[in-house]
Design a protein around this motif. Structure first.
Motif, PDB file in Angstrom:
ATOM      1  N   LEU A 133       0.822  -1.205   0.000  1.00  0.00           N
ATOM      2  CA  LEU A 133       0.000   0.000   0.000  1.00  0.00           C
ATOM      3  C   LEU A 133       0.854   1.252   0.000  1.00  0.00           C
ATOM      4  O   LEU A 133       0.524   2.244  -0.655  1.00  0.00           O
ATOM      5  N   GLN A 134       1.978   1.226   0.716  1.00  0.00           N
ATOM      6  CA  GLN A 134       2.866   2.388   0.777  1.00  0.00           C
ATOM      7  C   GLN A 134       3.410   2.733  -0.606  1.00  0.00           C
ATOM      8  O   GLN A 134       3.342   3.890  -1.044  1.00  0.00           O
ATOM      9  N   PHE A 135       3.955   1.727  -1.289  1.00  0.00           N
ATOM     10  CA  PHE A 135       4.573   2.002  -2.592  1.00  0.00           C
ATOM     11  C   PHE A 135       3.521   2.259  -3.672  1.00  0.00           C
ATOM     12  O   PHE A 135       3.750   3.041  -4.601  1.00  0.00           O
ATOM     13  N   LEU A 136       2.357   1.636  -3.545  1.00  0.00           N
ATOM     14  CA  LEU A 136       1.285   1.927  -4.494  1.00  0.00           C
ATOM     15  C   LEU A 136       0.786   3.359  -4.315  1.00  0.00           C
ATOM     16  O   LEU A 136       0.473   4.058  -5.291  1.00  0.00           O
ATOM     17  N   THR A 137       0.724   3.809  -3.065  1.00  0.00           N
ATOM     18  CA  THR A 137       0.321   5.195  -2.785  1.00  0.00           C
ATOM     19  C   THR A 137       1.324   6.178  -3.367  1.00  0.00           C
ATOM     20  O   THR A 137       0.952   7.220  -3.936  1.00  0.00           O
ATOM     21  N   GLU A 138       2.622   5.885  -3.230  1.00  0.00           N
ATOM     22  CA  GLU A 138       3.658   6.750  -3.804  1.00  0.00           C
ATOM     23  C   GLU A 138       3.470   6.865  -5.314  1.00  0.00           C
ATOM     24  O   GLU A 138       3.560   7.958  -5.889  1.00  0.00           O
ATOM     25  N   SER A 139       3.226   5.728  -5.973  1.00  0.00           N
ATOM     26  CA  SER A 139       3.033   5.745  -7.423  1.00  0.00           C
ATOM     27  C   SER A 139       1.810   6.564  -7.814  1.00  0.00           C
ATOM     28  O   SER A 139       1.844   7.347  -8.764  1.00  0.00           O
ATOM     29  N   LEU A 140       0.711   6.401  -7.056  1.00  0.00           N
ATOM     30  CA  LEU A 140      -0.504   7.173  -7.352  1.00  0.00           C
ATOM     31  C   LEU A 140      -0.283   8.659  -7.139  1.00  0.00           C
ATOM     32  O   LEU A 140      -0.731   9.489  -7.944  1.00  0.00           O
ATOM     33  N   LEU A 141       0.401   9.019  -6.056  1.00  0.00           N
ATOM     34  CA  LEU A 141       0.670  10.433  -5.795  1.00  0.00           C
ATOM     35  C   LEU A 141       1.557  11.025  -6.886  1.00  0.00           C
ATOM     36  O   LEU A 141       1.345  12.164  -7.325  1.00  0.00           O
ATOM     37  N   LEU A 142       2.552  10.259  -7.312  1.00  0.00           N
ATOM     38  CA  LEU A 142       3.446  10.736  -8.366  1.00  0.00           C
ATOM     39  C   LEU A 142       2.679  10.953  -9.669  1.00  0.00           C
ATOM     40  O   LEU A 142       2.836  11.990 -10.334  1.00  0.00           O
ATOM     41  N   SER A 143       1.824  10.015 -10.027  1.00  0.00           N
ATOM     42  CA  SER A 143       1.026  10.160 -11.252  1.00  0.00           C
ATOM     43  C   SER A 143       0.023  11.302 -11.132  1.00  0.00           C
ATOM     44  O   SER A 143      -0.183  12.067 -12.078  1.00  0.00           O
ATOM     45  N   ALA A 144      -0.615  11.406  -9.952  1.00  0.00           N
ATOM     46  CA  ALA A 144      -1.600  12.479  -9.752  1.00  0.00           C
ATOM     47  C   ALA A 144      -0.940  13.843  -9.825  1.00  0.00           C
ATOM     48  O   ALA A 144      -1.525  14.803 -10.352  1.00  0.00           O
ATOM     49  N   LEU A 145       0.293  13.950  -9.324  1.00  0.00           N
ATOM     50  CA  LEU A 145       1.027  15.215  -9.399  1.00  0.00           C
ATOM     51  C   LEU A 145       1.247  15.611 -10.849  1.00  0.00           C
ATOM     52  O   LEU A 145       0.995  16.759 -11.247  1.00  0.00           O
ATOM     53  N   GLY A 146       1.723  14.641 -11.662  1.00  0.00           N
ATOM     54  CA  GLY A 146       1.931  14.934 -13.079  1.00  0.00           C
ATOM     55  C   GLY A 146       0.625  15.217 -13.804  1.00  0.00           C
ATOM     56  O   GLY A 146       0.549  16.107 -14.647  1.00  0.00           O
ATOM     57  N   GLY A 147      -0.431  14.448 -13.476  1.00  0.00           N
ATOM     58  CA  GLY A 147      -1.719  14.649 -14.131  1.00  0.00           C
ATOM     59  C   GLY A 147      -2.324  16.003 -13.837  1.00  0.00           C
ATOM     60  O   GLY A 147      -2.862  16.661 -14.726  1.00  0.00           O
ATOM     61  N   THR A 148      -2.243  16.430 -12.576  1.00  0.00           N
ATOM     62  CA  THR A 148      -2.784  17.742 -12.207  1.00  0.00           C
ATOM     63  C   THR A 148      -2.039  18.859 -12.905  1.00  0.00           C
ATOM     64  O   THR A 148      -2.642  19.806 -13.436  1.00  0.00           O
ATOM     65  N   ALA A 149      -0.698  18.745 -12.900  1.00  0.00           N
ATOM     66  CA  ALA A 149       0.108  19.762 -13.584  1.00  0.00           C
ATOM     67  C   ALA A 149      -0.210  19.783 -15.076  1.00  0.00           C
ATOM     68  O   ALA A 149      -0.334  20.854 -15.689  1.00  0.00           O
ATOM     69  N   GLY A 150      -0.382  18.610 -15.678  1.00  0.00           N
ATOM     70  CA  GLY A 150      -0.703  18.551 -17.102  1.00  0.00           C
ATOM     71  C   GLY A 150      -2.063  19.137 -17.410  1.00  0.00           C
ATOM     72  O   GLY A 150      -2.239  19.827 -18.423  1.00  0.00           O
ATOM     73  N   ALA A 151      -3.065  18.873 -16.554  1.00  0.00           N
ATOM     74  CA  ALA A 151      -4.403  19.424 -16.772  1.00  0.00           C
ATOM     75  C   ALA A 151      -4.380  20.953 -16.714  1.00  0.00           C
ATOM     76  O   ALA A 151      -5.024  21.632 -17.530  1.00  0.00           O
ATOM     77  N   VAL A 152      -3.612  21.483 -15.761  1.00  0.00           N
ATOM     78  CA  VAL A 152      -3.506  22.941 -15.638  1.00  0.00           C
ATOM     79  C   VAL A 152      -2.803  23.525 -16.860  1.00  0.00           C
ATOM     80  O   VAL A 152      -3.265  24.515 -17.454  1.00  0.00           O
TER      81      VAL A 152
END
Length: 398
Positions: free
Chosen positions: A321-340
């Motif tokens: 769960l820890q490493f899956l959360t890191e991956s999701l946060l990393l992707s969400a960070l890039g996705g949010t920046a890309g959407a903006v």
């Protein structure tokens, strides 16, 4: 006597997020570079969808403004390959069709156009001459950018109105100038704004029917008839327009709907959008590979941390769960920046083009959803690999 069985403590959602975020904060440069791939993919997809939607919205607005009920009937050639002349009464006959609201015409005039008599006659100006009726602008929803259009008085005099491109080619910047049509001087009384529905008229010098007959040897036969009818009856009028304009030889008349060209442009833009979305998807997948690579390296570099946590009682599920959360946060960070970035690019470009800026909410939601899927897929293998590390082996390897 045995005590109660011990059970592993469960991490709260806040603890899971905090633990995952800590892993990203400790490797900021790598996180930024990995998130950049996701951001580029999402920004591309959002911008492509936004610009395509904005372009189509502007096109539909123009179609609503210009109308889709304009039809043209143009003289062609008969079965023997001879040029056909429409009857002089063509406009009057079209006006008798019940749903027709407005009918007008232009006629081709065989005349040379020169800026002055110093220009050799054999030197083409790229401008042709047509006779026009005073009601032409109303039928086409067109207007003059400078000067005035033909009226009942000026259509009988040696006056001419130039299309926007024709004026540029002749070097005419405003009304009052004179040009030669054949060997007769004509005064420019106006310059038309670009005509979107019939762009060919932008390259034309327009004179009145009576003036063309009197000064340029025009025979009075129209070559193109324009008509507007009610929206509901356009197809019905289109079916009878050719034989009404030229009874007995309707096959020599070409009937078209100018707004279809703009609609075809929208279809072309849609095909290009699909292609660009494909490129954005490729960029997103490349970004996902970057996230997976980052997470695999993170697992290798943090074996000691993983071993220590396992030794202190962390379950395999908690590590996953820890490493899956890191991956999701990393992707969400890039996705949010890309959407903006994609939204900003859409609004900026649409503003420079004078379009109505539109970013569909589904494109933002779809982009962010895609990043979460990428995050799960990219982080699943590293998370499973981390959870399978034995505490003793992980600590001894460090």
């Amino acid at each position: 006597m045995t005590g109660p069985a011990l059970r592993a403590a469960r991490l709260s959602p806040a603890d899971v997020l905090r633990t995952g975020a800590e892993g990203l904060r400790s490797r900021r440069a790598r996180v930024v570079l990995s998130a950049l791939g996701i951001a580029i993919g999402i920004a591309t997809m959002v911008a492509v969808v936004g610009l395509s939607t904005s372009s189509r919205a502007d096109l539909l607005d123009r179609l609503d403004r210009l109308g889709t009920n304009l039809l043209t009937a143009e003289a062609g050639r008969n079965a023997l390959g001879q040029d056909v002349k429409l009857p002089k009464s063509a406009v009057a006959m079209v006006e008798r069709i019940g749903p027709v609201q407005h009918a007008t015409a232009t006629g081709s005039v065989n005349a040379r156009v020169r800026r002055s008599d110093a220009v050799p006659e054999e030197l083409a100006s790229g401008v042709t001459v047509q006779a026009a009726r005073p009601d032409l602008l109303d039928a086409l929803s067109a207007r003059t950018s400078q000067g005035s259009w033909l009226n009942r008085a000026s259509e009988r005099l040696p006056t001419v109105v130039l299309g926007s491109i024709a004026a540029d080619r002749l070097g005419i910047t405003g009304p009052g100038a004179k040009i030669l049509l054949n060997d007769r001087w004509f005064v420019v009384t106006g310059i038309l704004a670009p005509i979107e529905l019939v762009p060919t008229l932008d390259r034309i010098a327009l004179v009145g029917f009576p003036s063309a007959e009197r000064y340029l040897g025009f025979d009075g036969h129209p070559t193109t008839v324009f008509e507007r009818s009610t929206d509901a009856s356009v197809e019905a009028v289109q079916g009878v327009l050719a034989r009404t304009v030229n009874p007995g030889d309707e096959t020599s008349v070409k009937v078209s709907r100018p707004s279809d060209a703009l609609a075809a442009k929208a279809a072309t833009d849609k095909g290009l959008t699909t292609l660009m979305l494909g490129l954005g998807t490729v960029a997103l997948l490349v970004g996902g590979v970057g996230v997976a690579n980052t997470m695999v390296i993170s697992v290798l570099e943090r074996r000691a941390e993983i071993g220590l946590r396992r030794a202190l009682g962390a379950t395999r599920g908690a590590i996953r769960l820890q490493f899956l959360t890191e991956s999701l946060l990393l992707s969400a960070l890039g996705g949010t920046a890309g959407a903006v970035l994609g939204s900003v690019a859409t609004f900026a470009f649409a503003r420079t083009q004078g379009w109505i800026a539109v970013v569909p909410p589904w494109s933002l939601a779809g982009g962010l959803g895609a990043t979460l899927v990428i995050g799960v897929v990219a982080g699943l293998y590293p998370a499973v690999r981390a959870s399978r590390l034995h505490p003793t082996a992980a600590l001894s390897a460090s």
